[in-house]
Every structure is written in C-alpha cells, then in structure tokens.
Scaffold this motif. Structure first.
Motif, mmCIF file in Angstrom:
data_model
loop_
_atom_site.group_PDB
_atom_site.id
_atom_site.type_symbol
_atom_site.label_atom_id
_atom_site.label_comp_id
_atom_site.label_asym_id
_atom_site.label_seq_id
_atom_site.Cartn_x
_atom_site.Cartn_y
_atom_site.Cartn_z
ATOM 1 N N TRP A 1 -0.342 1.909 -18.877
ATOM 2 C CA TRP A 1 0.427 3.129 -18.609
ATOM 3 C C TRP A 1 -0.468 4.355 -18.692
ATOM 4 C CZ3 TRP A 1 2.723 6.675 -22.446
ATOM 5 C CH2 TRP A 1 3.551 7.625 -21.840
ATOM 6 N N LEU A 2 -1.303 4.446 -19.726
ATOM 7 C CA LEU A 2 -2.226 5.580 -19.862
ATOM 8 C C LEU A 2 -3.282 5.564 -18.758
ATOM 9 C CD1 LEU A 2 -2.675 5.769 -23.725
ATOM 10 C CD2 LEU A 2 -1.450 7.357 -22.243
ATOM 11 N N GLN A 3 -3.774 4.371 -18.380
ATOM 12 C CA GLN A 3 -4.736 4.294 -17.285
ATOM 13 C C GLN A 3 -4.114 4.778 -15.984
ATOM 14 O OE1 GLN A 3 -5.824 0.165 -17.440
ATOM 15 N NE2 GLN A 3 -7.736 0.590 -18.557
ATOM 16 N N GLY A 4 -2.858 4.444 -15.735
ATOM 17 C CA GLY A 4 -2.186 4.905 -14.528
ATOM 18 C C GLY A 4 -2.033 6.414 -14.495
ATOM 19 N N ILE A 5 -1.788 7.013 -15.642
ATOM 20 C CA ILE A 5 -1.662 8.472 -15.698
ATOM 21 C C ILE A 5 -3.011 9.141 -15.490
ATOM 22 C CG2 ILE A 5 -1.128 10.408 -17.228
ATOM 23 C CD1 ILE A 5 1.083 8.686 -18.448
ATOM 24 N N VAL A 6 -4.039 8.669 -16.199
ATOM 25 C CA VAL A 6 -5.350 9.319 -16.156
ATOM 26 C C VAL A 6 -6.064 9.069 -14.831
ATOM 27 C CG1 VAL A 6 -7.633 9.367 -17.228
ATOM 28 C CG2 VAL A 6 -5.591 9.303 -18.663
ATOM 29 N N CYS A 7 -6.047 7.844 -14.335
ATOM 30 C CA CYS A 7 -6.806 7.511 -13.122
ATOM 31 C C CYS A 7 -6.192 8.114 -11.854
ATOM 32 C CB CYS A 7 -6.909 5.995 -12.964
ATOM 33 S SG CYS A 7 -7.904 5.225 -14.253
ATOM 34 N N ASN A 8 -4.918 8.386 -11.849
ATOM 35 C CA ASN A 8 -4.258 8.946 -10.665
ATOM 36 C C ASN A 8 -3.740 10.353 -10.926
ATOM 37 O OD1 ASN A 8 -4.573 6.537 -9.185
ATOM 38 N ND2 ASN A 8 -2.801 5.669 -10.209
ATOM 39 N N MET A 9 -4.513 11.132 -11.661
ATOM 40 C CA MET A 9 -4.037 12.462 -12.049
ATOM 41 C C MET A 9 -3.881 13.390 -10.845
ATOM 42 S SD MET A 9 -5.336 14.809 -15.180
ATOM 43 C CE MET A 9 -5.272 13.419 -16.264
ATOM 44 N N ASN A 10 -4.777 13.301 -9.845
ATOM 45 C CA ASN A 10 -4.676 14.189 -8.683
ATOM 46 C C ASN A 10 -3.686 13.676 -7.639
ATOM 47 O OD1 ASN A 10 -6.170 12.035 -7.851
ATOM 48 N ND2 ASN A 10 -7.752 13.235 -6.819
ATOM 49 N N ASN A 11 -3.122 12.471 -7.841
ATOM 50 C CA ASN A 11 -2.084 11.883 -6.979
ATOM 51 C C ASN A 11 -2.484 11.895 -5.502
ATOM 52 O OD1 ASN A 11 0.287 10.542 -6.790
ATOM 53 N ND2 ASN A 11 1.564 12.358 -6.684
ATOM 54 N N PRO A 12 -3.543 11.146 -5.128
ATOM 55 C CA PRO A 12 -3.997 11.149 -3.730
ATOM 56 C C PRO A 12 -3.021 10.417 -2.814
ATOM 57 C CG PRO A 12 -5.171 9.488 -4.958
ATOM 58 C CD PRO A 12 -4.314 10.233 -5.960
ATOM 59 N N CYS A 13 -3.101 10.743 -1.542
ATOM 60 C CA CYS A 13 -2.253 10.131 -0.514
ATOM 61 C C CYS A 13 -3.160 9.356 0.439
ATOM 62 C CB CYS A 13 -1.495 11.229 0.228
ATOM 63 S SG CYS A 13 -0.570 10.634 1.636
ATOM 64 N N PHE A 14 -2.900 8.059 0.599
ATOM 65 C CA PHE A 14 -3.712 7.218 1.468
ATOM 66 C C PHE A 14 -2.927 6.860 2.727
ATOM 67 C CE2 PHE A 14 -5.132 6.234 -2.884
ATOM 68 C CZ PHE A 14 -6.439 6.693 -2.781
ATOM 69 N N ARG A 15 -3.658 6.673 3.822
ATOM 70 C CA ARG A 15 -3.032 6.349 5.104
ATOM 71 C C ARG A 15 -2.555 4.895 5.149
ATOM 72 N NH1 ARG A 15 -3.361 8.892 10.256
ATOM 73 N NH2 ARG A 15 -4.699 10.453 9.308
ATOM 74 N N TYR A 16 -3.230 4.013 4.452
ATOM 75 C CA TYR A 16 -2.897 2.590 4.488
ATOM 76 C C TYR A 16 -2.426 2.136 3.107
ATOM 77 C CZ TYR A 16 -5.420 3.024 8.829
ATOM 78 O OH TYR A 16 -5.812 3.426 10.070
ATOM 79 N N PRO A 17 -1.698 1.016 3.030
ATOM 80 C CA PRO A 17 -1.201 0.545 1.727
ATOM 81 C C PRO A 17 -2.340 0.302 0.750
ATOM 82 C CG PRO A 17 -0.128 -0.648 3.503
ATOM 83 C CD PRO A 17 -1.203 0.193 4.130
ATOM 84 N N THR A 18 -2.095 0.624 -0.505
ATOM 85 C CA THR A 18 -3.112 0.444 -1.546
ATOM 86 C C THR A 18 -3.069 -0.991 -2.059
ATOM 87 O OG1 THR A 18 -1.556 1.215 -3.223
ATOM 88 C CG2 THR A 18 -3.000 2.857 -2.235
ATOM 89 N N ALA A 19 -4.075 -1.347 -2.838
ATOM 90 C CA ALA A 19 -4.200 -2.737 -3.305
ATOM 91 C C ALA A 19 -3.089 -3.123 -4.273
ATOM 92 C CB ALA A 19 -5.553 -2.905 -3.982
ATOM 93 N N GLY A 20 -2.567 -2.197 -5.021
ATOM 94 C CA GLY A 20 -1.563 -2.527 -6.029
ATOM 95 C C GLY A 20 -0.146 -2.602 -5.508
#
Length: 101
Positions: A69-88
């Motif tokens: 949960w903490l890794q998800g908050i810290v690693c995606n802090m800038n909340n990027p938007c990708f054109r294709y589906p992500t791995a998760g």
C-alpha cells in the motif's frame, strides 16, 4: 384534466402573477438565457479535443498489506497516464513493485 392542461394553467397563473412585477419577470426570463449564452460562448472558445484512452498504474489497497500500500502511494505519486494498459492490470495481480526496494 390532462397533465398538459394542468401544466399550461399553472404556467399561465404564474405568468399573470409575475406580470404585475415587470422587473422581476424580466429577470426571471432573461437570467437563464444569459447563462445559456455564457455556456455557448465558453464552449465555442474552448472546443473539445481528442484525448487518448488513459491507463493509470495500479495501486494496492490497504487490505493487500502495509508495504504494498505504501509502495503504491509513493511510487505513483505523480499519477502518470499511459496510452496502453499497464502491467498490473491483469486480474489477480496485487502489485508490480517487485523491482522496488
């Protein structure tokens, strides 16, 4: 009486009541028109543009554990938007933070 007749009589009663107060009647009739004109002008000055489909990185919920949960908050802090589906985005995947510390 039909619904249309009742509505017409109610609108007529309201109009005859408001006819005595001309300024208030003018404001009640022109104010929605004024707001509609503003809405149309904003829509014409900023036309819609095509944007690609947005896929956000997955974030673990607190039920997955404190560390993911903490890794998800810290690693995606800038909340990027990708054109294709992500791995998760695969079903059953908790997180894609295997390479993080």
């Amino acid at each position: 009486m039909a619904v249309g007749t009742q509505l017409w009589l109610l609108l007529w009663k309201n109009f005859t009541y408001r006819r005595r107060q001309r300024i208030q009647l003018a404001i009640e009739l022109l104010w929605p028109l004024f707001l509609f004109v503003i809405l149309i002008s904003v829509r014409r000055s900023h036309p819609p543009f095509m944007q690609h489909e947005c896929h956000f990185p997955n974030k673990a919920l607190p039920s997955a554990g404190t560390l993911p949960w903490l890794q998800g908050i810290v690693c995606n802090m800038n909340n990027p938007c990708f054109r294709y589906p992500t791995a998760g985005e695969a079903p059953g995947t908790v997180g894609n933070f295997d390479g993080s510390m």
